[in-house]
Scaffold this active site. Structure first.
Site, short mmCIF file in Angstrom:
data_model
loop_
_atom_site.label_atom_id
_atom_site.label_comp_id
_atom_site.label_asym_id
_atom_site.label_seq_id
_atom_site.Cartn_x
_atom_site.Cartn_y
_atom_site.Cartn_z
N ASN A 92 75.14 -22.41 7.45
CA ASN A 92 75.39 -23.57 8.30
C ASN A 92 76.34 -24.52 7.58
O ASN A 92 76.06 -24.95 6.47
CB ASN A 92 74.08 -24.29 8.62
CG ASN A 92 73.19 -23.42 9.48
OD1 ASN A 92 73.62 -22.87 10.50
ND2 ASN A 92 71.95 -23.23 9.05
N SER B 14 64.10 -18.40 -1.62
CA SER B 14 65.54 -18.50 -1.38
C SER B 14 66.24 -17.57 -2.36
O SER B 14 66.54 -17.95 -3.48
CB SER B 14 66.00 -19.94 -1.60
OG SER B 14 65.40 -20.75 -0.63
N PHE B 15 66.47 -16.36 -1.93
CA PHE B 15 66.95 -15.32 -2.84
C PHE B 15 68.48 -15.34 -2.95
O PHE B 15 69.02 -15.57 -4.01
CB PHE B 15 66.44 -13.95 -2.36
CG PHE B 15 66.30 -12.96 -3.48
CD1 PHE B 15 65.42 -13.19 -4.51
CD2 PHE B 15 67.06 -11.79 -3.51
CE1 PHE B 15 65.29 -12.28 -5.56
CE2 PHE B 15 66.94 -10.88 -4.54
CZ PHE B 15 66.06 -11.13 -5.57
N HIS B 16 69.13 -15.09 -1.83
CA HIS B 16 70.56 -15.36 -1.65
C HIS B 16 71.57 -14.56 -2.47
O HIS B 16 72.77 -14.69 -2.25
CB HIS B 16 70.88 -16.85 -1.86
CG HIS B 16 70.08 -17.79 -1.03
ND1 HIS B 16 69.74 -17.53 0.28
CD2 HIS B 16 69.55 -19.01 -1.31
CE1 HIS B 16 69.03 -18.54 0.75
NE2 HIS B 16 68.91 -19.45 -0.19
N CYS C 285 69.19 -25.31 8.90
CA CYS C 285 68.86 -25.12 7.47
C CYS C 285 69.99 -25.63 6.60
O CYS C 285 71.15 -25.28 6.79
CB CYS C 285 68.74 -23.64 7.13
SG CYS C 285 67.52 -22.78 8.04
N CYS D 61 59.45 -28.22 10.59
CA CYS D 61 60.04 -28.07 9.25
C CYS D 61 59.95 -29.42 8.55
O CYS D 61 60.56 -30.39 8.99
CB CYS D 61 61.49 -27.62 9.43
SG CYS D 61 62.38 -27.48 7.88
N CYS E 14 66.87 -33.65 -3.49
CA CYS E 14 66.38 -32.51 -4.28
C CYS E 14 67.07 -32.57 -5.63
O CYS E 14 68.25 -32.86 -5.71
CB CYS E 14 66.74 -31.20 -3.56
SG CYS E 14 66.11 -29.74 -4.41
N GLY F 139 64.09 -30.97 -0.27
CA GLY F 139 63.31 -30.94 -1.51
C GLY F 139 62.82 -29.57 -1.92
O GLY F 139 62.80 -28.63 -1.13
N GLU F 140 62.45 -29.47 -3.19
CA GLU F 140 61.87 -28.24 -3.73
C GLU F 140 60.36 -28.47 -3.81
O GLU F 140 59.88 -29.21 -4.68
CB GLU F 140 62.48 -27.96 -5.11
CG GLU F 140 61.78 -26.87 -5.91
CD GLU F 140 61.49 -25.59 -5.14
OE1 GLU F 140 62.43 -24.94 -4.68
OE2 GLU F 140 60.29 -25.24 -4.99
N CYS G 75 71.79 -26.40 -5.44
CA CYS G 75 72.32 -25.17 -4.87
C CYS G 75 73.66 -25.49 -4.20
O CYS G 75 73.74 -26.45 -3.43
CB CYS G 75 71.33 -24.57 -3.90
SG CYS G 75 69.74 -24.28 -4.67
N CYS H 192 74.07 -26.02 -0.31
CA CYS H 192 73.07 -26.81 0.40
C CYS H 192 73.43 -28.29 0.41
O CYS H 192 73.71 -28.87 -0.63
CB CYS H 192 71.70 -26.61 -0.26
SG CYS H 192 70.43 -27.70 0.39
N GLU I 101 64.19 -36.19 6.57
CA GLU I 101 64.34 -35.62 7.91
C GLU I 101 63.28 -34.55 8.16
O GLU I 101 62.87 -33.84 7.24
CB GLU I 101 65.76 -35.05 8.06
CG GLU I 101 66.77 -36.19 8.13
CD GLU I 101 68.23 -35.76 8.15
OE1 GLU I 101 69.04 -36.52 8.66
OE2 GLU I 101 68.55 -34.67 7.67
N1 SAH Z 1 64.14 -26.17 -1.56
C1 SAH Z 1 63.50 -25.09 -0.92
C2 SAH Z 1 63.19 -25.34 0.55
C3 SAH Z 1 64.26 -25.99 1.41
S1 SAH Z 1 65.70 -25.13 1.87
C4 SAH Z 1 64.31 -23.84 -1.06
O1 SAH Z 1 65.44 -23.91 -1.48
O2 SAH Z 1 63.78 -22.77 -0.78
C5 SAH Z 1 65.30 -24.03 3.20
C6 SAH Z 1 66.25 -22.82 3.25
O3 SAH Z 1 67.56 -23.15 3.75
C7 SAH Z 1 66.48 -22.24 1.87
O4 SAH Z 1 66.39 -20.86 1.90
C8 SAH Z 1 67.89 -22.68 1.57
O5 SAH Z 1 68.44 -21.89 0.58
C9 SAH Z 1 68.53 -22.56 2.91
N2 SAH Z 1 69.81 -23.28 3.01
C10 SAH Z 1 70.24 -24.33 2.28
N3 SAH Z 1 71.47 -24.71 2.67
C11 SAH Z 1 71.83 -23.88 3.67
C12 SAH Z 1 72.99 -23.80 4.51
N4 SAH Z 1 73.98 -24.66 4.38
N5 SAH Z 1 73.01 -22.85 5.44
C13 SAH Z 1 71.98 -22.01 5.61
N6 SAH Z 1 70.86 -22.05 4.87
C14 SAH Z 1 70.77 -22.98 3.89
FE1 SF4 Z 2 67.10 -28.00 -3.22
FE2 SF4 Z 2 66.42 -25.91 -1.70
FE3 SF4 Z 2 68.72 -27.23 -1.26
FE4 SF4 Z 2 68.45 -25.72 -3.43
S1 SF4 Z 2 68.43 -25.01 -1.28
S2 SF4 Z 2 69.32 -27.80 -3.37
S3 SF4 Z 2 66.29 -26.04 -3.94
S4 SF4 Z 2 66.67 -28.06 -1.02
#
Ligand code: SAH
Ligand code: SF4
Length: 392
Positions: free
Chosen positions: A326, A249-251, A369, A129, A136, A195-196, A140, A143, A116
């Site tokens: 989200n 992606s610190f979180h 996201c 984007c 991936c 993806g990463e 996480c 995600c 996508e």
């Molecule tokens: N894999 C890479 C890039 C894709 S994710 C990474 O993890 O950085 C893009 C961003 O969306 C990341 O910061 C991810 O942590 C965040 N993300 C993933 N799932 C989400 C969700 N359900 N709600 C909000 N942000 C999310």
């Molecule tokens: Fe992969 Fe990024 Fe989603 Fe983590 S947040 S599962 S690294 S796409």
């Protein structure tokens, strides 16, 4: 706390089979690779550089895919190109447009897999984007993409192809003879789709070099942001070999919490990650690093978290992007309340960091996201276990 997920899931990696004896796709080749390919196909060495320049402009500046339309090339040279090469990009399967103007494209790549791509129009810019992998390998826990088992790296051509496909859909290729239009619909690119990106480093790097090239798509390195979950050994290389902006992606602010959210933290923890980030702006000559922070109710959103966060990143030129979680079907978390997000943002802001709250875009079409997951995968699941998908 929920049981920690494994760092990488048991994936089904699909080998990429290229059709034998087929035409070579020119999209995704670096200038050097294109030069070698043209020479191997019979272009005289002394013409090679000029030919690359011409073909490159047709493909990436004018958006032309048909050799017959490359009118500044002699007819027999066009025939030579057509006998060896093609100019193809992934196929657009479907397009959804959100009430807020966000567009989500479902794109099919070789082998039938799908990724996508999301276009987010804003007042002063348009951000695309793009995805770097199908699915991936990381898992996480918040995600949606991370729950998809099917994984394959995209080729450089498939990554650049996403930008070209968006330009097709938006009608953004220049028209010969028309006055130059400086407004850019796709002005920014973020590697924040599926993806990463740092697990597919070479293809992402080559694709971004092509996207940045001044005689083609011309999107400057400062308008490209690569988001990583924290693949520490590739961070310095990103600075040196791509030079784009970096988002992380610190979180979470403790290893215990981050281990449960971003399992790669068990391999490279917060301290190791921060050490790599401290060098980034200097190595890439870039500006700030974006710290992405998803707001999960009761998990990582307290005042104490906000204070720990600013302490941790002290000395790093940074901006904190707060992302309201989200939701997706079956997600184990809830979005933090708005007041909580604002209070968190306030603490970060008062410590001297920009702390914008990212407005969710395209939620009604599952384009926000972390909501991306290919339709093939969803369909497969529905077929396999309709009752599970329906939440029974
Ligand atoms: N894999 C890479 C890039 C894709 S994710 C990474 O993890 O950085 C893009 C961003 O969306 C990341 O910061 C991810 O942590 C965040 N993300 C993933 N799932 C989400 C969700 N359900 N709600 C909000 N942000 C999310
Ligand atoms: Fe992969 Fe990024 Fe989603 Fe983590 S947040 S599962 S690294 S796409």
């Amino acid at each position: 706390m929920r049981p920690a997920a494994p760092i990488t899931q048991d994936v089904l990696t699909i080998p990429r089979k290229l059709p034998e004896g087929g035409l070579t796709n020119l999209v995704g080749l670096t200038r050097e690779q294109m030069r070698d390919a043209l020479v191997a196909a019979g272009t005289p060495e002394r013409q090679a550089k000029m030919r690359v320049g011409q073909v490159w402009q047709w493909i990436y500046h004018w958006g032309v895919r048909d050799f017959a339309k490359m009118t500044n090339l002699a007819k027999d040279y066009r025939a030579l190109l057509a006998a060896h090469f093609e100019v193809t990009i992934p196929e657009l399967v479907s397009k959804q447009v959100s009430a807020d103007g966000t567009r989500k494209y479902l794109v099919r790549i070789t082998g039938g897999h799908e990724v996508e791509v999301v276009y987010i129009p804003e007042e002063s810019r348009g951000t695309l984007c793009i995805s770097s992998q199908v699915g991936c390998t990381l898992t996480c826990s918040f995600c949606h993409t991370g729950t998809q088992k099917l994984v394959r790296n995209l080729t450089a051509g498939e990554i650049v192809g996403q930008v070209m496909l968006a330009r097709d859909d938006l009608g953004e290729w220049p028209i010969p003879g028309a006055p130059k239009d400086e407004t850019r619909l796709v002005s920014n690119v973020v590697l924040m789709g599926m993806g990463e990106p740092l697990y597919n480093f070479e293809n992402v790097r080559d694709a971004m070099k092509i996207v940045m090239d001044g005689e083609g798509l011309t999107i400057s390195r400062r308008r490209i942001t690569l988001s990583t979950s924290g693949v520490v050994p590739e961070i310095a290389r990103t600075a040196e070999e791509i030079g784009c902006l970096l988002a992380v992606s610190f979180h979470a602010t403790t290893d215990a919490v981050r281990d449960g959210l971003v399992p790669i933290n068990k391999k490279w923890n917060i301290e190791t990650l921060l050490a790599a980030l401290r060098d980034y702006p200097r190595l890439s000559n870039s500006e700030r690093i974006t710290f992405e922070y998803v707001m999960l109710k009761g998990v990582n959103d307290s005042d104490a978290d906000a204070r720990r966060l600013v302490k941790l990143i002290q000395g790093i030129p940074a901006k904190i992007n707060l992302i309201p979680f989200n939701e997706w079907p079956g997600a184990p978390y809830q979005r933090s309340d708005w007041e909580r997000i604002e209070a968190f943002s306030d603490i970060v802001y008062k410590a001297g960091y920009a702390s914008p709250i990212r407005t969710p875009r395209g939620e009604d079409i599952m384009a926000a996201c972390g909501q991306l997951k290919s339709a093939t995968e969803r369909a497969r699941k529905v077929r396999a276990a309709p009752q599970a998908e329906a939440g029974v």
